[in-house]
Design an enzyme around this catalytic site. Structure first.
Site, PDB file in Angstrom:
ATOM      1  N   ASP A  33       0.873  -1.168   0.000  1.00 55.06           N
ATOM      2  CA  ASP A  33       0.000   0.000   0.000  1.00 55.06           C
ATOM      3  C   ASP A  33       0.923   1.236   0.000  1.00 55.06           C
ATOM      4  O   ASP A  33       2.150   1.131  -0.018  1.00 55.06           O
ATOM      5  CB  ASP A  33      -0.968  -0.042   1.196  1.00 55.06           C
ATOM      6  CG  ASP A  33      -2.206   0.834   0.951  1.00 55.06           C
ATOM      7  OD1 ASP A  33      -2.147   1.713   0.075  1.00 55.06           O
ATOM      8  OD2 ASP A  33      -3.227   0.653   1.645  1.00 55.06           O
TER       9      ASP A  33
HETATM   10  C1  BGC Z   1      -5.189   3.017   0.345  1.00 58.53           C
HETATM   11  C2  BGC Z   1      -5.462   1.929  -0.664  1.00 58.53           C
HETATM   12  C3  BGC Z   1      -5.469   2.516  -2.052  1.00 58.53           C
HETATM   13  C4  BGC Z   1      -4.157   3.210  -2.305  1.00 58.53           C
HETATM   14  C5  BGC Z   1      -4.051   3.810  -3.699  1.00 58.53           C
HETATM   15  C6  BGC Z   1      -3.963   3.829  -0.024  1.00 58.53           C
HETATM   16  O1  BGC Z   1      -3.764   4.915   0.801  1.00 58.53           O
HETATM   17  O2  BGC Z   1      -5.023   2.443   1.627  1.00 58.53           O
HETATM   18  O3  BGC Z   1      -6.667   1.284  -0.367  1.00 58.53           O
HETATM   19  O4  BGC Z   1      -5.695   1.505  -2.991  1.00 58.53           O
HETATM   20  O5  BGC Z   1      -4.010   4.255  -1.363  1.00 58.53           O
HETATM   21  O6  BGC Z   1      -4.878   4.878  -3.862  1.00 58.53           O
END
Ligand code: BGC
Length: 750
Positions: A307
């Site tokens: 993430d």
């Molecule tokens: C979130 C994810 C997301 C990613 C990309 C992160 O901060 O936890 O769920 O897919 O950002 O946007």
């Protein structure tokens, strides 16, 4: 030397040829091996690097120059010098179809013509409730609402449309579905989950994976799902996003793992890792979870992406790595394939050094690159990575898509209270429509709507009608006044009272400020004081209140519940939920949503429905401590559904022992109805304390006014098992209680 490397690679990936749900065939495998053999270390590491679009755009990260455009010099550095293999959308806002296509084709043209290997770029996006980063994309109710339909077939349709509109933009990787089970009501991302129940999350999650990844001539191109966030992300002890979770192995396997297991069986092509830690071990550095569990046990052969910035967070948030070099080494050696870096190139430089020094084995790099390239291959990107033409996607934002979104809203909106059958309302009623959500669809759309937090309605389609617009049409004697925002009263008391005096009743559209992730952390699980106070003053004036709730999670409404005659939980139904709300209020649609969560009454009593018997111990020594505002599965309709004739028998189906269950349902009302039939089973005695009950099957049935139907279920006995003290799934014979609605019956299974 070369030969032995390929042999090792074949051993490590050869296994996946047989077991993967999207298996790579032999000739594709050879193609990939050949490709990898020609790549330099730098190019391989580029494939493992994911960069935010802001980094290759004009302007600064999170402060792009509008109108947004790509910067050739920056693209050269990222795509050519570093060979970056994946870009993600993050900081910006929704774009038009044409703009998306221009962005994606410029990137792909750059990658395929200007780099030595010509490998296309995987573009990833969070299209979590429809193509929510496409300006006119069809928005669906958020996943929690979708779960309330108890209708996976319908949810699969929505996922298919989401894929259609996302692919129309040229984007082939969706960071969705969220398979984290929503068992912590404080958590800012509750609305992104399919609720607290494991079976429901399993069924909905798998339906979404199938919907995203299916393709045919009417839905051309391919898109990969990304299961997230593996594993245990949704259960932070503090309730705050990305804070520590304390989860035993038994709980992890019983409650949090199954939706991922099912999604893998349904062919999910990628997974995103939990940013947090479980029992002190950050998941990004946890080889037991990333390799032993995910790869060896679940046989997942797709891509594992981090993430946001999570490798760096091993240093500055988790404090398990002394510096970024150590963090990169830890995460890649623990099993990460791709890093969502995403705003710089330090990860790539460090991984290069670490591989040259042997601290990260070359084989680990090849394994990761193989998976990433295999995903690109499965998506057909080596044949064509350019966005299709508009003519291939004639239905983007079509009325037929919108009507499916409306159907989902109709089946999700949950009527929790309807004192003296105040609803449905005659069209002649004089309603005073009020509250923050009454004239602002931002509260209906929630986060991930055209921007990350969904709080910039300038990007919403301004032709969309609000609740006030539609209700004023449907109920022509009605009136509107804002009343309050989330935080304060907006109208002069006398003006408000004047309007109130003329009304028969009030339609109060309450909201929670849209938010997700860290911005959505809260210190109190309650409806805002300003809204509560206004509701209290309306009740004091003696006017009946119909309360509509547009909230991120089940906020406590204990004090105002008795003051409201009807209460409707609308979740985030999206802008396409406006008409369904009007239809439910007027009785054109019979509501059929049921709660996919337990709605708590007290913020310090946050039990799920499948708690243990010990959790029910009350201070008067009775077993009555579980007193939620509304139970999991609660939800009223305008027709009374009578359940009768529950029958259970055990039989064999091939080698399997099955439980056959039948129940009659009768619509005793005058409106056609849709009924979610929920089947719970209680294991009366087990070797570890059993849950008081578990949802083991469900079905959504249409039943016309006056009609009677028999609903049948067949349960494999194995489905009645649990994770035992050795962390193994077992079925233990004994007495089981089967309950459906108000009926129950016990059966002794040997
Ligand atoms: C979130 C994810 C997301 C990613 C990309 C992160 O901060 O936890 O769920 O897919 O950002 O946007």
């Amino acid at each position: 030397m070369k030969k032995s490397f390929f042999f090792a690679l074949f051993i490590s990936v050869g296994f996946q040829l047989v077991i993967g749900q999207n298996p790579i065939n032999k000739s594709q495998h050879t193609q990939l091996r050949r490709l990898i053999s020609k790549m330099t270390l730098k190019e391989k590491i580029g494939q493992m690097t994911q960069i935010n679009i802001d980094v290759i755009s004009k302007g600064e990260v999170f402060n792009l120059i509008e109108p947004h455009s790509l910067d050739s010099a920056k693209m050269h550095k990222i795509l050519v010098e570093y060979g970056v293999g994946s870009i993600l959308n993050a900081g910006g806002h929704a774009y038009s179809l044409e703009h998306w296509k221009e962005i994606v084709s410029t990137i792909q043209r750059f990658a395929t013509t200007k780099t030595r290997m010509g490998i296309p770029v995987l573009y990833g996006i969070d299209a979590i409730h429809g193509a929510n980063y496409l300006l006119n994309g069809t928005l669906f109710p958020h996943p929690l609402a979708q779960a309330a339909t108890f209708n996976p077939g319908m949810v699969q349709k929505a996922a298919r449309i989401t894929a259609y509109e996302t692919k129309a933009c040229g984007i082939t990787w969706n960071f969705s579905p969220v398979l984290d089970v929503g068992r912590q009501p404080l958590w800012s991302r509750m609305f992104e989950t399919y609720g607290e129940d494991v079976l429901l999350a399993r069924k909905m999650g798998s339906a979404v994976v199938r919907g995203y990844q299916s393709s045919d001539s009417a839905n051309p191109g391919k898109m990969a799902a990304c299961m997230k966030h593996f594993l245990g992300y949704s259960f932070p002890f503090t309730g705050k996003d990305r804070t520590s979770a304390y989860i035993s192995d038994i709980q992890l396997r019983e409650y949090f793992l199954p939706p991922f297991t099912d999604a893998i069986k349904n062919g999910a092509m990628s997974v995103m890792i939990n940013s947090g830690d479980i029992n002190g071990i950050p998941v990004h550095a946890n080889k037991s979870i990333l390799v032993d569990l995910l790869r060896k046990e679940l046989k997942f052969d797709g891509v594992a992406v981090t993430d946001w910035e999570d490798i760096y967070k091993l240093v500055n948030v988790h404090h398990v790595a002394k510096d970024e070099r150590e963090a990169v080494k830890m995460a890649i050696n623990a099993g990460i394939d791709m890093s969502m870096v995403p705003n710089d190139l330090r990860f790539s430089d460090l991984l290069y050094e670490l591989t040259l020094s042997g601290e990260v084995p070359q084989q680990r790099i090849d394994e990761a690159v193989y998976r990433i390239l295999a995903m690109k291959l499965k998506l057909g990107m080596f044949e064509n990575c350019m966005p299709f033409s508009k003519a291939d996607f004639p239905e983007v934002a079509s009325d037929s898509f919108i009507s499916i979104a409306e159907n989902i809203a109709e089946e999700s909106i949950t009527l929790l209270k309807n004192a003296k059958n105040i609803l449905p309302l005659a069209k002649t009623k004089k309603l005073l429509i009020t509250g923050p959500a009454s004239n602002n669809n931002m509260y209906l759309n929630g986060a991930w709507s055209r921007t990350w937090q969904g709080t910039h309605p300038i990007w919403d389609k301004n032709s969309r009608k609000t609740i006030a617009d539609v209700i004023l049409q449907e109920f022509p004697e009605s009136d509107w006044i804002q009343g309050c925002t989330i935080d304060s009263l907006t109208n002069n008391k006398d003006v408000f009272s004047e309007k109130l005096n003329h009304a028969d009743m009030v339609l109060f559209c309450a909201g929670e400020w849209p938010s997700t992730e860290k911005p959505g952390d809260i210190n109190e699980l309650k409806l805002s004081t300003a809204q509560e106070n206004l509701i209290k003053s309306i009740a004091a004036a003696g006017k009946p209140i119909v309360l509509l709730l547009f909230v991120n999670r089940p906020v406590i409404i204990r004090e105002i519940e008795p003051l409201c005659d009807a209460i409707i939980l609308a979740y985030h139904p999206s802008e396409n939920g406006v008409r369904p709300i009007a239809k439910i209020l007027s009785g054109q649609v019979n509501p059929s949503g049921k709660l996919p969560i337990t709605y708590p009454k007290f913020a310090n009593s946050l039990l799920t429905y499948d708690h243990r018997y010990a959790d029910q111990l009350a201070n008067d020594f009775s077993l009555n401590a579980f007193q939620p505002q509304w139970e999991f599965g609660a939800g009223l309709g305008y027709s009374k559904i009578k359940y009768s004739n529950l029958k259970i028998s055990e039989s064999k189906s091939g080698k399997k022992r099955v439980l056959s269950i039948a129940v009659d349902i009768e619509n005793t009302g005058s409106m056609d109805a849709k009924e979610s039939v929920l089947l719970f089973v209680s294991d009366i005695t087990a070797s570890i304390a059993p849950a008081v009950k578990r949802l083991r099957a469900f079905d959504k049935i249409s039943v016309s006014a006056g009609a009677k139907k028999t609903v049948h279920f067949q349960l494999d006995l194995n489905e009645l098992g649990f994770v035992n003290r050795n962390s193994k799934w077992i079925f233990e014979p004994g007495v089981f209680k089967v309950s459906i609605s108000n009926l129950s019956s016990e059966i002794n299974i040997n």
